[in-house]
Every structure is written in structure tokens, then in C-alpha cells.
Design a protein around this motif. Structure first.
Motif, PDB file in Angstrom:
ATOM      1  N   ASP A 114      46.348  45.330  33.602  1.00  0.00           N
ATOM      2  CA  ASP A 114      45.620  45.368  34.796  1.00  0.00           C
ATOM      3  C   ASP A 114      44.476  46.092  34.752  1.00  0.00           C
ATOM      4  O   ASP A 114      43.435  45.783  35.375  1.00  0.00           O
ATOM      5  N   ASP A 115      44.568  47.359  34.457  1.00  0.00           N
ATOM      6  CA  ASP A 115      43.333  48.237  34.430  1.00  0.00           C
ATOM      7  C   ASP A 115      42.124  47.497  33.509  1.00  0.00           C
ATOM      8  O   ASP A 115      41.045  47.509  34.034  1.00  0.00           O
ATOM      9  N   ARG A 116      42.324  46.927  32.357  1.00  0.00           N
ATOM     10  CA  ARG A 116      41.523  46.154  31.605  1.00  0.00           C
ATOM     11  C   ARG A 116      41.022  45.006  32.402  1.00  0.00           C
ATOM     12  O   ARG A 116      39.683  44.757  32.284  1.00  0.00           O
ATOM     13  N   ILE A 117      41.810  44.531  32.824  1.00  0.00           N
ATOM     14  CA  ILE A 117      41.463  43.010  33.671  1.00  0.00           C
ATOM     15  C   ILE A 117      40.544  43.432  34.712  1.00  0.00           C
ATOM     16  O   ILE A 117      39.574  42.688  35.002  1.00  0.00           O
ATOM     17  N   PHE A 133      32.729  24.228  46.287  1.00  0.00           N
ATOM     18  CA  PHE A 133      33.585  25.083  45.053  1.00  0.00           C
ATOM     19  C   PHE A 133      33.147  26.499  45.127  1.00  0.00           C
ATOM     20  O   PHE A 133      32.131  27.007  45.397  1.00  0.00           O
ATOM     21  N   ARG A 134      34.147  27.225  44.639  1.00  0.00           N
ATOM     22  CA  ARG A 134      33.723  28.608  44.275  1.00  0.00           C
ATOM     23  C   ARG A 134      34.528  28.870  42.949  1.00  0.00           C
ATOM     24  O   ARG A 134      35.648  28.833  42.781  1.00  0.00           O
ATOM     25  N   VAL A 135      33.828  29.553  42.023  1.00  0.00           N
ATOM     26  CA  VAL A 135      34.359  30.437  40.983  1.00  0.00           C
ATOM     27  C   VAL A 135      34.682  31.695  40.980  1.00  0.00           C
ATOM     28  O   VAL A 135      34.103  32.357  41.629  1.00  0.00           O
ATOM     29  N   VAL A 136      35.913  32.054  40.736  1.00  0.00           N
ATOM     30  CA  VAL A 136      36.693  33.303  41.096  1.00  0.00           C
ATOM     31  C   VAL A 136      37.163  33.927  39.989  1.00  0.00           C
ATOM     32  O   VAL A 136      37.595  33.442  38.910  1.00  0.00           O
ATOM     33  N   VAL A 137      36.894  35.218  39.619  1.00  0.00           N
ATOM     34  CA  VAL A 137      37.194  35.833  38.334  1.00  0.00           C
ATOM     35  C   VAL A 137      38.530  36.467  38.642  1.00  0.00           C
ATOM     36  O   VAL A 137      38.551  37.390  39.701  1.00  0.00           O
ATOM     37  N   PRO A 138      39.625  36.241  38.112  1.00  0.00           N
ATOM     38  CA  PRO A 138      40.865  37.063  38.346  1.00  0.00           C
ATOM     39  C   PRO A 138      40.748  38.743  38.075  1.00  0.00           C
ATOM     40  O   PRO A 138      40.052  39.067  37.387  1.00  0.00           O
ATOM     41  N   GLY A 139      41.375  39.132  39.191  1.00  0.00           N
ATOM     42  CA  GLY A 139      41.402  40.708  39.170  1.00  0.00           C
ATOM     43  C   GLY A 139      42.756  41.347  38.678  1.00  0.00           C
ATOM     44  O   GLY A 139      42.759  42.694  38.712  1.00  0.00           O
ATOM     45  N   SER A 140      43.631  40.598  38.060  1.00  0.00           N
ATOM     46  CA  SER A 140      44.852  41.317  37.554  1.00  0.00           C
ATOM     47  C   SER A 140      45.779  40.151  36.921  1.00  0.00           C
ATOM     48  O   SER A 140      45.458  38.923  36.872  1.00  0.00           O
TER      49      SER A 140
END
Length: 292
Positions: A114-117, A133-140
Motif C-alpha cells: 500500500d505504501d508503494r501504491i 467520465f472520470r479517470v481515477v488512480v487507485p490509492g491502495s
């Protein structure tokens, strides 16, 4: 003999209470155990309403599958965000339970991952939105695992690769329902939109590809809709693709095609080149004039 009579009395009691849902077919072992728990108001199914879907799914399965369905319910109930997850078929059950187990364990055991993500989310500049639409980068890792389950795909296999920067996973959401999975996308290290899949690796709608064209231009990404569709069709044994999507690809080819078979969708930059291949450049035989 006394115990045998007690069992017969119990069977009669359960049957009389549940005869309305049993129908003409004799219940399987798993169906009967399910009805017993409902009738006794005990165990995992105690206090729950009768589920015709579950009852039918248990028709051809054994004791092992009943226990797996119980585990599915236990895991789903322990995670409020999973409450909308549909009951899997007997063919999907084991894989779904395995994914849910991984999600449950990830909450306390994936600290380094998770730290790396989170670190990647902090510096990636891939998020973008318009009115649809929305592009979302995952955080975990948890968010990626949820996406894998909701989309019923193999995204969990990409956890380490995403965390290490070997590839990048992003989610495409509908602006009106940002909390629901819609489309999963992979962007490789060459800044190319490599994979785009809907639920169960299906083909997204035409509107998604139209958005991705604008998104790629905005973020200076390589975008080739023909290649994306080819990948989807190959994965799904070349089943027919939506006519609206295919018409978009044809329009894209005509609109962006040049004599060299390439078209630049962004200004030239020696450090950040951006080009889009056309359908004609990849499959020239489709565009040959008929003889005569």
C-alpha cells in the motif's frame, strides 16, 4: 429406532414448513441443509429471507459448495462496500471467495504494498474528468482488489506490477456514480493505453472510446482503439463487437488517417512523442478497392 423416528418427524416438519418453495423436484443435499437452517433460524442463514437464486444454485452442488456459499456471505457481510456484490454462480464461486479472502486479508497485511501504491498515486498525473467520465488512480491494494471483484477480472494479478511501476492500473468511472466500478484500464510504461475492459472483460460503450480519445490527447498517451478492440475480441473468442463501437473505429480511421498511416493527436515534443495508429495502417487489406 427412537432416533430414526425423531429424524423422520424433523424431515416432515421442515418439509411442511418449506413445501411452498420446494416444488415438485426433490431438494438436493445442499438445498435441504439450507432449508433446515432457515427453518431452525440458526446458523449463517438464520434470520435471513429465503433466496430463490441461492436455492436454485444449490440444486446441483454438494456440501462443499454450500460451505463456500456460506463463506461468501460471511465475507460479503463483513465488508459494507461489498453489499451490492451479486451471488456468484457455482462456476464462479470458488474464485470469488478466493478474491474476497484476499481483500479481507489485505486490510492488515499489505502495508508495504500500500505504501508503494500510495506513492505512485501521489506523483502520477493521470486523473482527468469531464461531464460523463472520470479517470481515477487507485490509492491502495484494497481499491484494486475491490475493482477485481466488482469487474470479475484478473486485476489482482497486476497488484505487484502496478505497485512497482511495471505498469499502471486506472479506473474509469461514470461521473454520476463515482462509487461504482465501470471500466478498468491499463497504461503501460511506454505511455500507451494497453487494455480497456468493462465488466467480465466486456467491450465498453462507444462513449468510453470517444472519451479515451480526448483523454489520450490531454495526457499525451498513445491510443489505438483498433488494437484495444482486437484485444477484447481475442479474449472473448472473437464474439461480435457492438456495431456502434465498430462504426467509431471506422470513423476514427478515416478522420485520423494520412498517407503515412499515422496521425499526431498532440504537438510534437522530442521527449514526449504522441502518435496514434489508424485502422488502415494496421489492416490495409480491409481498405483495398475491389477488383474491377
Amino acid at each position: 429406532m427412537h432416533q430414526a423416528y425423531k429424524k423422520i418427524d424433523r424431515y416432515i416438519e421442515v418439509y411442511e414448513a418449506c413445501s411452498g418453495v420446494i416444488g415438485k423436484e426433490l431438494p438436493s443435499y445442499s438445498q435441504w441443509k439450507y432449508l433446515e437452517e432457515l427453518h431452525d433460524n440458526e446458523g449463517l442463514f438464520g434470520g435471513r429471507r429465503f433466496s430463490r437464486t441461492l436455492y436454485n444454485r444449490l440444486g446441483s452442488t454438494g456440501e462443499c459448495s454450500l460451505e463456500l456459499y456460506k463463506r461468501f456471505y460471511q465475507l460479503r457481510d463483513s465488508m459494507p462496500e461489498m453489499k451490492k456484490l451479486k451471488l456468484p454462480s457455482e462456476f464462479e464461486l470458488a474464485d470469488t471467495v478466493e478474491k474476497l479472502e484476499a481483500v479481507s486479508n489485505s486490510r492488515s497485511h499489505n502495508t508495504d504494498l500500500d505504501d508503494r501504491i500510495r506513492g505512485r498515486k501521489a506523483y502520477l498525473v493521470l486523473e482527468y474528468a469531464d461531464d460523463k467520465f472520470r479517470v481515477v488512480v487507485p490509492g491502495s491494494s484494497y481499491e484494486i482488489m475491490l475493482e477485481a471483484i466488482n469487474q470479475d477480472n484478473c486485476l489482482m494479478d497486476y497488484l505487484e506490477k502496478h505497485a512497482n511501476g511495471e505498469t499502471t492500473i486506472v479506473f474509469l468511472r461514470q461521473t454520476a456514480v463515482l462509487d461504482e466500478s465501470y471500466v478498468t484500464m491499463e497504461i503501460d510504461t511506454d505511455h500507451c493505453i494497453r487494455q480497456v475492459y468493462g465488466t467480465c472483460n466486456s467491450t465498453p460503450d462507444r462513449a468510453v472510446f470517444e472519451f479515451l480519445e480526448r483523454y489520450a490527447r490531454k495526457k499525451w498517451l498513445y491510443y489505438n482503439p483498433c488494437e484495444l478492440i482486437e484485444g477484447i475480441m481475442e479474449l472473448n473468442d472473437y464474439e461480435d463487437c457492438d456495431d456502434n463501437v465498430m462504426s467509431y473505429i471506422e470513423e476514427f480511421a478515416k478522420r485520423t488517417g494520412t498517407g503515412e498511416g499515422r496521425h499526431d493527436m498532440a504537438p510534437k515534443d522530442p521527449d514526449n512523442a504522441f502518435e496514434q495508429l489508424t485502422l488502415e495502417s494496421l489492416y490495409p487489406e480491409l481498405f483495398l478497392e475491389p477488383n474491377g
